[in-house]
Write a protein that holds these residues in place. Structure first.
Motif, PDB file in Angstrom:
ATOM      1  N   ASP A 268      11.046   1.305   1.707  1.00 46.98           N
ATOM      2  CA  ASP A 268      11.196   1.452   3.159  1.00 46.98           C
ATOM      3  C   ASP A 268      12.554   1.022   3.709  1.00 46.98           C
ATOM      4  O   ASP A 268      12.663   0.596   4.864  1.00 46.98           O
ATOM      5  CB  ASP A 268      10.102   0.636   3.902  1.00 46.98           C
ATOM      6  CG  ASP A 268       8.758   1.362   3.894  1.00 46.98           C
ATOM      7  OD1 ASP A 268       8.725   2.573   3.597  1.00 46.98           O
ATOM      8  OD2 ASP A 268       7.745   0.713   4.181  1.00 46.98           O
TER       9      ASP A 268
ATOM     10  N   PRO B 198       0.864  -1.187   0.000  1.00 47.33           N
ATOM     11  CA  PRO B 198       0.000   0.000   0.000  1.00 47.33           C
ATOM     12  C   PRO B 198       0.896   1.231   0.000  1.00 47.33           C
ATOM     13  O   PRO B 198       1.633   1.452   0.940  1.00 47.33           O
ATOM     14  CB  PRO B 198      -0.748  -0.131   1.339  1.00 47.33           C
ATOM     15  CG  PRO B 198       0.203  -0.873   2.236  1.00 47.33           C
ATOM     16  CD  PRO B 198       1.078  -1.712   1.351  1.00 47.33           C
ATOM     17  N   ARG B 199       0.887   2.015  -1.029  1.00 51.05           N
ATOM     18  CA  ARG B 199       1.781   3.172  -1.107  1.00 51.05           C
ATOM     19  C   ARG B 199       0.983   4.460  -1.213  1.00 51.05           C
ATOM     20  O   ARG B 199      -0.074   4.487  -1.848  1.00 51.05           O
ATOM     21  CB  ARG B 199       2.722   3.040  -2.317  1.00 51.05           C
ATOM     22  CG  ARG B 199       3.532   1.748  -2.316  1.00 51.05           C
ATOM     23  CD  ARG B 199       4.378   1.559  -1.052  1.00 51.05           C
ATOM     24  NE  ARG B 199       5.373   2.598  -0.909  1.00 51.05           N
ATOM     25  CZ  ARG B 199       6.586   2.535  -1.450  1.00 51.05           C
ATOM     26  NH1 ARG B 199       6.959   1.478  -2.141  1.00 51.05           N
ATOM     27  NH2 ARG B 199       7.437   3.527  -1.269  1.00 51.05           N
ATOM     28  N   THR B 200       1.512   5.500  -0.648  1.00 51.41           N
ATOM     29  CA  THR B 200       0.855   6.804  -0.713  1.00 51.41           C
ATOM     30  C   THR B 200       0.800   7.310  -2.152  1.00 51.41           C
ATOM     31  O   THR B 200      -0.167   7.946  -2.559  1.00 51.41           O
ATOM     32  CB  THR B 200       1.604   7.805   0.196  1.00 51.41           C
ATOM     33  OG1 THR B 200       1.591   7.285   1.525  1.00 51.41           O
ATOM     34  CG2 THR B 200       0.943   9.167   0.188  1.00 51.41           C
ATOM     35  N   SER B 201       1.819   7.005  -2.918  1.00 49.32           N
ATOM     36  CA  SER B 201       1.897   7.510  -4.290  1.00 49.32           C
ATOM     37  C   SER B 201       1.608   6.421  -5.322  1.00 49.32           C
ATOM     38  O   SER B 201       2.132   5.316  -5.232  1.00 49.32           O
ATOM     39  CB  SER B 201       3.301   8.069  -4.545  1.00 49.32           C
ATOM     40  OG  SER B 201       3.502   8.260  -5.926  1.00 49.32           O
ATOM     41  N   PRO B 202       0.794   6.729  -6.324  1.00 52.00           N
ATOM     42  CA  PRO B 202       0.554   5.742  -7.383  1.00 52.00           C
ATOM     43  C   PRO B 202       1.795   5.507  -8.234  1.00 52.00           C
ATOM     44  O   PRO B 202       1.838   4.538  -9.002  1.00 52.00           O
ATOM     45  CB  PRO B 202      -0.553   6.379  -8.221  1.00 52.00           C
ATOM     46  CG  PRO B 202      -0.450   7.847  -7.967  1.00 52.00           C
ATOM     47  CD  PRO B 202       0.062   7.984  -6.558  1.00 52.00           C
ATOM     48  N   TYR B 203       2.772   6.371  -8.100  1.00 53.40           N
ATOM     49  CA  TYR B 203       3.973   6.238  -8.910  1.00 53.40           C
ATOM     50  C   TYR B 203       5.074   5.469  -8.174  1.00 53.40           C
ATOM     51  O   TYR B 203       6.142   5.226  -8.712  1.00 53.40           O
ATOM     52  CB  TYR B 203       4.478   7.625  -9.335  1.00 53.40           C
ATOM     53  CG  TYR B 203       3.390   8.454  -9.975  1.00 53.40           C
ATOM     54  CD1 TYR B 203       2.698   7.978 -11.105  1.00 53.40           C
ATOM     55  CD2 TYR B 203       3.000   9.679  -9.446  1.00 53.40           C
ATOM     56  CE1 TYR B 203       1.665   8.714 -11.681  1.00 53.40           C
ATOM     57  CE2 TYR B 203       1.973  10.416 -10.015  1.00 53.40           C
ATOM     58  CZ  TYR B 203       1.311   9.928 -11.129  1.00 53.40           C
ATOM     59  OH  TYR B 203       0.295  10.653 -11.690  1.00 53.40           O
TER      60      TYR B 203
ATOM     61  N   ARG C 154      -4.103   1.067   6.995  1.00 55.34           N
ATOM     62  CA  ARG C 154      -5.020   1.793   6.115  1.00 55.34           C
ATOM     63  C   ARG C 154      -6.326   1.031   5.909  1.00 55.34           C
ATOM     64  O   ARG C 154      -7.317   1.593   5.449  1.00 55.34           O
ATOM     65  CB  ARG C 154      -4.378   2.011   4.744  1.00 55.34           C
ATOM     66  CG  ARG C 154      -3.249   3.018   4.716  1.00 55.34           C
ATOM     67  CD  ARG C 154      -2.656   2.989   3.312  1.00 55.34           C
ATOM     68  NE  ARG C 154      -1.590   3.963   3.097  1.00 55.34           N
ATOM     69  CZ  ARG C 154      -0.311   3.723   3.381  1.00 55.34           C
ATOM     70  NH1 ARG C 154       0.046   2.584   3.947  1.00 55.34           N
ATOM     71  NH2 ARG C 154       0.611   4.640   3.109  1.00 55.34           N
TER      72      ARG C 154
ATOM     73  N   GLN D 113       4.655  -0.759  -6.274  1.00 57.67           N
ATOM     74  CA  GLN D 113       3.446  -1.298  -5.664  1.00 57.67           C
ATOM     75  C   GLN D 113       3.565  -2.774  -5.249  1.00 57.67           C
ATOM     76  O   GLN D 113       2.564  -3.415  -4.924  1.00 57.67           O
ATOM     77  CB  GLN D 113       2.260  -1.141  -6.638  1.00 57.67           C
ATOM     78  CG  GLN D 113       2.077   0.260  -7.235  1.00 57.67           C
ATOM     79  CD  GLN D 113       1.247   1.192  -6.371  1.00 57.67           C
ATOM     80  OE1 GLN D 113       0.224   0.802  -5.840  1.00 57.67           O
ATOM     81  NE2 GLN D 113       1.707   2.424  -6.203  1.00 57.67           N
TER      82      GLN D 113
END
Lengths: 339, 339, 339, 339
Positions: free
Chosen positions: B310, B132-137, B187, B140
């Motif tokens: 991370d 789960p990433r904050t950015s779609p870029y 999330r 993933q």
């Protein structure tokens, strides 16, 4: 990317940073200060994350210079965007009020609700068929039948309909019932699967802010939708979690000012979920318009004391009528109008 | 339910509250004080929500007396529950360390990671196939292939495997790859569809606390899983959102003390996501054990500086080895042991 | 100072920034990137505030590179500092427990308290003569007489005494009664007048963290004291305000790790005020030691149920005795000792 | 007081609670429910704190029924109170704007500022002579001379003057310079010594909300002033600490609605300190009026780019003039007027 070295960083540590920048095809700019050396990476910094540098010996911190969101960013798209919903232009000069009960209960309740909305100048009808509840033992919504009731009463009053999509598996059902605007609730703001799916359709999406989301995270969640091709996104502020207990959430109207500057997309406010109490809603609704909101989402109910869900925050017919009059006058003073 | 009337509440307003209590089949207890009248509803208060009373004229506030969670509550089930995972007893006297990289990258990286875990006394292997990433870029995750790699290396080292399920549509795949413990990320703590689905299977579930969830909301999220029949739930504290910027999240170890009192289920801690920085992890890991945690979930990586995700918070092999030694001694002093 | 220009910043805007830097006697370093121009100010950046640049046209943001605190900073003073209190070395290998009742009540209560502290291995005696209370109608402390009682019982047991100074006008009285360690409470962390005054004396000061202070603000508050010449400062974490209601404050043990890295001065923890409930204190006290705290400040009372103030968070004699045994074993495992 | 017993509380535990209630001269009301026994204390519950009960065996929790604030409470004093300042009625139908620079710098700067305020419809002049700063190395205000300059320019323009009192030892000086309204800043909201002293004079006091104060704590802080005899209190909301970094503080306009309901005293808003950025101030100022504020406190400066302090949040003359026009129109629409 700016990389700040620690005070006593050594030359080879600085060189390792430079090497890493070059390895990614960018060039560097080294500024040796009196207390710190600062290194700038020149080129598309999105190819690496600040983490990649923060771990290197001698690095104090690394930070991006460029925003990570692009499509939703006003920097890239300076003019306001307007989201079209069945002939309504959300995000233009007119302010739109979306209203309806938290939950669809019965055909009668929705018929009365839809009339209330239409009669007093609301432009879209909302109603929850599936409800996200904290407790598994609380009412979870009437389900698909609720969409049918909502559709029928919305069409009867000529109002576009808005409903919350909780589960990606229900998207086809929402499309089947031709829900005009799909709402992504606060708890799902970072439900990536859901965001990606609504990014593939061409229905307008209301994206509520998560209960403790930063504005940057909110913009990135929208970017997930936009990256899929769907640019019809409406942001909705609904308050954030705080230490204060006299209301449900702390409504963040400073966020409106920032969001209108950061994104070209419309921004609306839900004062009902923020307040949790109907008597607080008129003050917050007016404040939201004054802060620059493009619309409001209001909880109303023909009979709040007997609502199946969230009755305490719903405006009754008299309260809604009075508020709509006040909002109309206010919109005019603000150089806008109530659609 | 306790209903507190306003100072100047009139007799008919008090009577209306009493009538509503009786209409639901409960009885009332009215206490007229010098400044307030207080009404207690005697019987199963879960039949109505405080909202139903708060809206009545003359009512100042209404509050529940009984907790809304039942199955997960220690009040109902006083003895500690143990969750079994391939022969491991989580929640018993032994403390378990779950470790692995944030993301599965390659077979080589997972082989090295699994060896690290096994060699230094970790008992379960984790690895994210979907991130789960904050950015779609941002990266993933490698996807289904990641589950295959994870399974292979976990089995090779004889370690049960743990992986995060982001999307309800992937549950069958997780079952197919026989993921031993399914992680629900922060999330998704209130992703009701996901909670209900993992409630229907009989795999252990790690339920991470949402970024700003109250302990009561967290317990209610677990109750969603438990209500479906799956009682194999492990709570995982991973820090909450705060104003402080020198770490990623504020690790809430007070929560451990409260949770161990409120629920009979195991509670573990993820210090890596709380810290966001590897140098902070040992102090937090030790503090978590001392606070009473039943286990830890640690980010490790054979080569953090080149991790795909991370890396800044991952312990390298030397750091992990040292920490495990310290944790082992600490567990003994605390009257437990490192499994 | 790093100044990041907006995407479309013009040359004359860049020049204006450069001129401002040069006007202050510093030199500049301009890095023109693909999306942003970044300007570094080389020299002592403390001569201006980031505000001065943020206001210039074409500037997106300006940020400091160097920490604003100096004397308390570990960067400037890498080795641990030890604060001496009547022969005790706080901040060295030994861990010190400060204990006593929240409020001095009577000579008998303090006599019993002081015996409890001494008997079970506490090293300093605390007691509040002046209490900061939320309500003007709550007990405000017994006043100067409390200092006399505290002094008498502390001296009788040979324990240094610690008491909170609320008001700058009482400093002379505190010096008269020879209070060994002056505590600045959370509510006064940014009471600049008070900080400056205790900066002028040479008594050790315990500086509690404000209820929502960032670590940087806390360090700056200490810098106020240090700048006056008094470097005998002990930081005390006591929890921060949060949305969670099952305890009084959220104890921030991540802060211990950060503070031990940022400052050379001792850092202790008050788990009692964080918890607000005695049953939670042992878990938090142990966690604090494991996180690296140099000491603890504990609320104890010979008879908590009849305490005049904060009884709910005070350990009774049996609880205190047991906890001290556990802490002693824990300290040894951590490579330290309980002084 | 309501005391909720635990599920398995025994009869003698219930009796002990009853005995404690009677010992304080109150009577009890015991309600035995299906899952919990609830005990109400009838009489003046202020004689004991909930703590006294929470500690007794078998008690789950104890809570007050009655608000602790009295004098400032609207419950006790239903009609709006108006605070008189040199002929201005703050808290009446007219909305008052207090404006001026964050810091008094020079006679010229204050002369220009005072003209700006008067010319555009501000009714009171503010200026800080003593500044509370996070850093001891930042500009701390020009001191007593600043009061003299402020007084001179305020009198010249016929405007009452407002200035912040940081230190109780300066109160006489403030009275000497006849400061018309004394401001207690956010950092001093719980500086009890200061509150008590301004409670003894008869000057109006602006009491800013602490950076993370609950509304109940804020009301209690005012009660300290009121209990001393000074009822001329004006509350000022200025934003609370949050996790969001794109502005300085999160302006809490929900607080306005709650405060106007809980207290009869005037409530104003300082949008400048909340925003920290001048471009955000107009939106927040308008929102504050719409939310029901009785006034505003605005940072202005004849030349923000060269301000000695907080220039980034100060409106320049053109921005201030435009905002005042908008506020005037808005006040009329809201059924009020700009004084």
């Amino acid at each position: 990317m700016i990389i700040v070295m620690t005070r006593y960083a050594q030359d080879e540590q600085i060189q390792a940073v430079v090497d890493k920048i070059r390895a990614a095809g960018l060039s560097e700019h080294v500024s040796r200060g009196t207390e710190r050396t600062i290194i700038g990476a020149v080129g598309d910094e999105r190819v690496f994350s600040p983490d990649a540098f923060a771990l290197l010996p001698g690095v104090e911190r690394a930070m991006r210079v460029v925003r990570e969101y692009r499509i939703v960013s006003r920097e890239v798209h300076p003019a306001d965007s307007v989201v079209q919903v069945r002939g309504l232009s959300i995000g233009g000069p007119a302010i739109h009020v979306i209203a309806g009960p938290a939950a669809v209960e019965t055909p009668e309740q929705m018929a009365l609700s839809a009339q209330m909305v239409r009669q007093h100048g609301g432009k879209l009808l909302r109603g929850g068929a599936f409800k996200p509840r904290t407790s598994p033992y609380a009412f979870q919504g009437v389900g698909v039948e609720g969409l049918e009731i909502l559709q029928q009463e919305a069409r009867r009053q000529g109002l576009p309909m808005v409903s919350e999509l909780l589960d990606v598996r229900l998207l086809d059902t929402f499309l089947e019932y031709d829900v005009d605007v799909i709402e992504i609730g606060a708890r799902n703001m970072q439900n990536v699967g859901l965001l990606k799916e609504v990014g593939r359709i061409n229905k307008p999406v209301i994206l509520k802010r998560g209960p403790s989301s930063s504005l940057s995270e909110w913009l990135m969640a929208a970017e997930y939708i936009a990256a899929g091709g769907n640019h019809n996104i409406i942001f909705c502020e609904r308050g954030v979690r705080s230490f204060e207990t006299s209301y449900r959430n702390m409504l963040d109207l400073s966020a409106i000012a920032v969001m209108k500057r950061e994104t070209h997309l419309p921004v609306i406010v839900d004062p009902s979920h923020a307040a949790g109490k109907a008597w607080m809603v008129p003050a917050l609704a007016k404040a939201a318009l004054a802060a620059g909101a493009d619309g409001l989402m209001l909880d109303i109910h023909p009979d709040p004391a007997n609502a199946w869900c969230d009755g305490e925050q719903a405006l009754n017919p008299g309260e809604f009528a009075l508020l709509m009059q006040q909002l109309s006058a206010l919109a005019t003073t603000l150089g806008r109008s109530l659609a």
